[in-house]
Motif scaffolding. Structure first.
Motif, PDB file in Angstrom:
ATOM      1  N   GLY A 114     -27.377 -17.636 100.736  1.00  0.00           N
ATOM      2  CA  GLY A 114     -28.180 -17.886  99.573  1.00  0.00           C
ATOM      3  C   GLY A 114     -29.550 -17.487  99.336  1.00  0.00           C
ATOM      4  O   GLY A 114     -29.362 -16.102  97.707  1.00  0.00           O
ATOM      5  N   ILE A 170     -22.446 -18.283 100.975  1.00  0.00           N
ATOM      6  CA  ILE A 170     -20.912 -18.045  99.852  1.00  0.00           C
ATOM      7  C   ILE A 170     -20.150 -17.291 101.492  1.00  0.00           C
ATOM      8  O   ILE A 170     -20.746 -16.148 101.901  1.00  0.00           O
ATOM      9  N   ARG A 195     -30.043 -16.903  90.218  1.00  0.00           N
ATOM     10  CA  ARG A 195     -30.944 -17.674  91.390  1.00  0.00           C
ATOM     11  C   ARG A 195     -31.952 -18.003  90.426  1.00  0.00           C
ATOM     12  O   ARG A 195     -32.759 -17.057  90.261  1.00  0.00           O
ATOM     13  N   PHE A 234     -23.570 -24.042  89.244  1.00  0.00           N
ATOM     14  CA  PHE A 234     -22.478 -24.353  90.180  1.00  0.00           C
ATOM     15  C   PHE A 234     -21.203 -24.371  90.405  1.00  0.00           C
ATOM     16  O   PHE A 234     -20.456 -24.057  90.775  1.00  0.00           O
ATOM     17  N   LEU A 258     -19.574 -21.118  90.371  1.00  0.00           N
ATOM     18  CA  LEU A 258     -18.609 -20.574  91.583  1.00  0.00           C
ATOM     19  C   LEU A 258     -17.797 -21.339  92.233  1.00  0.00           C
ATOM     20  O   LEU A 258     -16.846 -21.184  92.584  1.00  0.00           O
ATOM     21  N   PHE A 286     -18.442 -22.052  99.417  1.00  0.00           N
ATOM     22  CA  PHE A 286     -19.859 -21.996  99.417  1.00  0.00           C
ATOM     23  C   PHE A 286     -20.575 -23.611  99.493  1.00  0.00           C
ATOM     24  O   PHE A 286     -20.226 -24.717  99.382  1.00  0.00           O
ATOM     25  N   ASN A 333     -32.059 -22.143  88.429  1.00  0.00           N
ATOM     26  CA  ASN A 333     -31.290 -21.756  88.277  1.00  0.00           C
ATOM     27  C   ASN A 333     -30.321 -21.406  86.926  1.00  0.00           C
ATOM     28  O   ASN A 333     -30.364 -22.440  86.398  1.00  0.00           O
ATOM     29  N   HIS A 340     -27.208 -24.507  99.340  1.00  0.00           N
ATOM     30  CA  HIS A 340     -27.819 -23.037  99.295  1.00  0.00           C
ATOM     31  C   HIS A 340     -27.683 -21.792  98.131  1.00  0.00           C
ATOM     32  O   HIS A 340     -28.370 -20.752  98.847  1.00  0.00           O
ATOM     33  N   MET A 341     -26.308 -22.034  97.994  1.00  0.00           N
ATOM     34  CA  MET A 341     -25.534 -20.581  97.267  1.00  0.00           C
ATOM     35  C   MET A 341     -25.274 -19.381  98.502  1.00  0.00           C
ATOM     36  O   MET A 341     -25.202 -18.604  98.574  1.00  0.00           O
TER      37      MET A 341
END
Lengths: 76, 76, 76, 76, 76, 76, 76
Positions: C67, C42, A66, C8, C11, C36, A41, C39-40
């Motif tokens: 995700g 969201i 991703r 991350f 995010l 989130f 990522n 595993h992303m």
């Protein structure tokens, strides 16, 4: 012949620098690496989506990409 | 019949040497292996993307290729 | 050059703010990040599905997005 | 009815011998097994890519094939 | 800015309530959540498969939906 | 209502017997199970690839089939 | 609102009973559940492959279906 280098060293050396990333869907994007993790990522700054010929199609700004979508990463 | 060799030995013996890599999407690329990891992520130097006939389509320079995209790796 | 930032973080800094998310299937959606996970996955608020040109195709309200469908996330 | 045999025994018995491998993308390849691992990654020697009818399309020499691309392996 | 909310909270708050689920294959289904697990496997009650315009194509009753097929879940 | 049976019992009871296997790519194959493992990798003997109508298209002999390609296995 | 039910309870309650299973490839099959495991691998009895309209296309008898191919399972 052995080496102590690891593939992710290339990402580490590219932090703050521009890279070109080819995605699995064939799209090329360009931007400056801000950070990355073990899943590849990657956060990119001043990201641009490129046309086939290399000209800019759209400006995406900062993105979190991703890793699973990446084909390869290349220092620009 | 047994052997002590392991598939990744081929990558290890190829460090610093040129290989041809066929990707799952059908593309052939050629370059010199700098490093690799257990996921078959590979850093290649002086990488070239090849046409169907084997001639060079584009020069990619140094790339970090995600292992999941690889069909096979062959010493050139 | 090293950094302590992680992908991350982008995010985390975007919680309560609007982001644009491009999905693997090519769809662009826009909404405010509520939460989130690793595993992303969201949760987005006031989510809109966008037309190619950026106008709103449909309003989806609150959604939990898996995700694995994400190509990239970009602060709007 | 039980058995002590395991699927990978077939690969072990085939080391040094020729096998035909059908890939998920429909391609048939033929070569001599040098080594393999638990992911079914296989190093093949004197590898040939076959035409639909079984004739040789191209000689690939030694290759490291990623196991995830394999449909089945058959002793030739 | 931080939050203690987690994406799966949305599923938990939706138990006994109606949701719309868009699948990766583009199909929209609607039903009442009975239960879910960490893989986002979901049991739905009075499930309906929807036409593009939102009208009901078929009634599926109770289903166990595999989480891996989900694009997003939205409270109806 | 509970049961002590497990899906893989069907494979265990089929060792030495003929099964029909439908692959994800739509191909039907038939053969005698020699061995299998937890990934549903299966070694088949006297394997035949079948035409749509059920007649034999080609004889594959002994094969090691990767489990990930299987849609279902049925005692013939 | 919380619940103690889990998605797999639906499978457990369906043992010995008929279910309809929609596969990811769009095929509908119908049969009686004999057993299942945590991967949603399912053994079905008196299995039938259905036409789009719901009539029987072919009788498959007993099958072991790999869970990864399942879109959803519905008590018939």
């Amino acid at each position: 012949m052995t080496t102590n280098e690891r593939p992710f060293d290339l990402l580490n050396k590219s932090i703050g620098k521009q890279v070109m990333i080819r995605l699995k869907n064939g799209t090329d994007i360009r931007g400056k690496i801000v950070s990355f993790d073990v899943h590849m990522n990657i956060v990119l700054d001043t990201t641009e989506e490129l046309e086939e010929g290399g000209s800019v199609r759209s400006r995406l700004g900062t993105i979190l990409l991703r890793g699973g979508n990446i084909l390869f990463v290349s220092p620009a």
